[in-house]
Design a protein around this motif. Structure first.
Motif, PDB file in Angstrom:
ATOM      1  N   ASP A  52       0.832  -1.205   0.000  1.00 21.66           N
ATOM      2  CA  ASP A  52       0.000   0.000   0.000  1.00 21.66           C
ATOM      3  C   ASP A  52       0.867   1.257   0.000  1.00 21.66           C
ATOM      4  OD1 ASP A  52      -2.358  -1.467  -0.004  1.00 21.66           O
ATOM      5  OD2 ASP A  52      -2.612  -1.349   2.178  1.00 21.66           O
ATOM      6  N   GLU A  53       1.923   1.256   0.799  1.00 24.38           N
ATOM      7  CA  GLU A  53       2.828   2.401   0.856  1.00 24.38           C
ATOM      8  C   GLU A  53       3.594   2.529  -0.458  1.00 24.38           C
ATOM      9  OE1 GLU A  53       4.940   5.758   2.210  1.00 24.38           O
ATOM     10  OE2 GLU A  53       3.053   4.872   2.826  1.00 24.38           O
ATOM     11  N   LEU A  54       4.015   1.426  -1.041  1.00 21.82           N
ATOM     12  CA  LEU A  54       4.716   1.458  -2.321  1.00 21.82           C
ATOM     13  C   LEU A  54       3.845   2.111  -3.387  1.00 21.82           C
ATOM     14  CD1 LEU A  54       7.191   0.611  -4.032  1.00 21.82           C
ATOM     15  CD2 LEU A  54       6.026  -1.586  -4.390  1.00 21.82           C
ATOM     16  N   VAL A  55       2.599   1.707  -3.459  1.00 20.04           N
ATOM     17  CA  VAL A  55       1.664   2.284  -4.429  1.00 20.04           C
ATOM     18  C   VAL A  55       1.403   3.756  -4.117  1.00 20.04           C
ATOM     19  CG1 VAL A  55      -0.710   2.187  -5.301  1.00 20.04           C
ATOM     20  CG2 VAL A  55       0.608   0.080  -5.017  1.00 20.04           C
ATOM     21  N   ALA A  56       1.230   4.087  -2.852  1.00 18.55           N
ATOM     22  CA  ALA A  56       0.974   5.483  -2.465  1.00 18.55           C
ATOM     23  C   ALA A  56       2.133   6.385  -2.888  1.00 18.55           C
ATOM     24  CB  ALA A  56       0.741   5.581  -0.959  1.00 18.55           C
ATOM     25  N   ARG A  57       3.342   5.912  -2.704  1.00 17.63           N
ATOM     26  CA  ARG A  57       4.509   6.709  -3.098  1.00 17.63           C
ATOM     27  C   ARG A  57       4.548   6.919  -4.607  1.00 17.63           C
ATOM     28  NH1 ARG A  57       9.677   4.641   0.470  1.00 17.63           N
ATOM     29  NH2 ARG A  57       8.772   5.027   2.519  1.00 17.63           N
ATOM     30  N   ALA A  58       4.271   5.863  -5.353  1.00 17.53           N
ATOM     31  CA  ALA A  58       4.272   5.981  -6.824  1.00 17.53           C
ATOM     32  C   ALA A  58       3.175   6.946  -7.277  1.00 17.53           C
ATOM     33  CB  ALA A  58       4.088   4.614  -7.466  1.00 17.53           C
ATOM     34  N   ARG A  59       2.008   6.830  -6.697  1.00 10.32           N
ATOM     35  CA  ARG A  59       0.907   7.717  -7.074  1.00 10.32           C
ATOM     36  C   ARG A  59       1.242   9.169  -6.748  1.00 10.32           C
ATOM     37  NH1 ARG A  59      -3.747   5.767  -8.648  1.00 10.32           N
ATOM     38  NH2 ARG A  59      -4.927   7.526  -7.806  1.00 10.32           N
ATOM     39  N   ALA A  60       1.837   9.398  -5.594  1.00 12.04           N
ATOM     40  CA  ALA A  60       2.212  10.758  -5.201  1.00 12.04           C
ATOM     41  C   ALA A  60       3.288  11.315  -6.123  1.00 12.04           C
ATOM     42  CB  ALA A  60       2.700  10.774  -3.745  1.00 12.04           C
ATOM     43  N   ARG A  61       4.248  10.475  -6.502  1.00  6.72           N
ATOM     44  CA  ARG A  61       5.344  10.901  -7.368  1.00  6.72           C
ATOM     45  C   ARG A  61       4.816  11.410  -8.703  1.00  6.72           C
ATOM     46  NH1 ARG A  61       8.254   6.647  -6.852  1.00  6.72           N
ATOM     47  NH2 ARG A  61       9.403   7.558  -5.149  1.00  6.72           N
ATOM     48  N   TYR A  62       3.765  10.787  -9.198  1.00  5.10           N
ATOM     49  CA  TYR A  62       3.227  11.145 -10.513  1.00  5.10           C
ATOM     50  C   TYR A  62       1.937  11.956 -10.436  1.00  5.10           C
ATOM     51  CZ  TYR A  62       6.841   8.050 -12.061  1.00  5.10           C
ATOM     52  OH  TYR A  62       8.071   7.474 -12.268  1.00  5.10           O
ATOM     53  N   GLY A  63       1.634  12.477  -9.247  1.00  7.65           N
ATOM     54  CA  GLY A  63       0.470  13.345  -9.095  1.00  7.65           C
ATOM     55  C   GLY A  63      -0.864  12.642  -9.281  1.00  7.65           C
ATOM     56  N   LEU A  64      -0.935  11.407  -8.884  1.00  6.96           N
ATOM     57  CA  LEU A  64      -2.176  10.627  -9.060  1.00  6.96           C
ATOM     58  C   LEU A  64      -2.971  10.478  -7.775  1.00  6.96           C
ATOM     59  CD1 LEU A  64      -0.660   7.870 -11.353  1.00  6.96           C
ATOM     60  CD2 LEU A  64      -1.989   9.874 -12.052  1.00  6.96           C
ATOM     61  N   ASP A  65      -2.695  11.292  -6.798  1.00  2.37           N
ATOM     62  CA  ASP A  65      -3.437  11.217  -5.526  1.00  2.37           C
ATOM     63  C   ASP A  65      -4.841  11.711  -5.669  1.00  2.37           C
ATOM     64  OD1 ASP A  65      -1.401  10.075  -4.115  1.00  2.37           O
ATOM     65  OD2 ASP A  65      -0.601  11.975  -3.396  1.00  2.37           O
TER      66      ASP A  65
END
Length: 65
Positions: A52-65
């Motif tokens: 979940d944290e891995l996905v959250a970091r990737a989403r945040a990195r690419y502005g997908l939050d």
């Protein structure tokens, strides 16, 4: 972001395989993994963060939050 200890029943070997497959899949589609993404993946493999944290970091990195 706060990190948390992985609590899933997967082993480091299983997590490493999943990461390798995901990286390979992305590269086959022309999507290279950044240094930051690889660092996050290494934390996931080692169990320092969960998926979940891995996905959250990737989403945040690419502005997908």
């Amino acid at each position: 972001m706060a990190t948390k200890t992985a609590t899933t029943a997967t082993t480091a070997a299983e997590r490493e395989l999943r990461v390798a497959e995901a990286i390979h899949s992305g590269e086959m589609e022309g999507l290279p993994v950044t240094v930051a993404g690889r660092q996050d993946a290494a934390e996931y493999v080692s169990g320092r963060i969960d998926s979940d944290e891995l996905v959250a970091r990737a989403r945040a990195r690419y502005g997908l939050d």
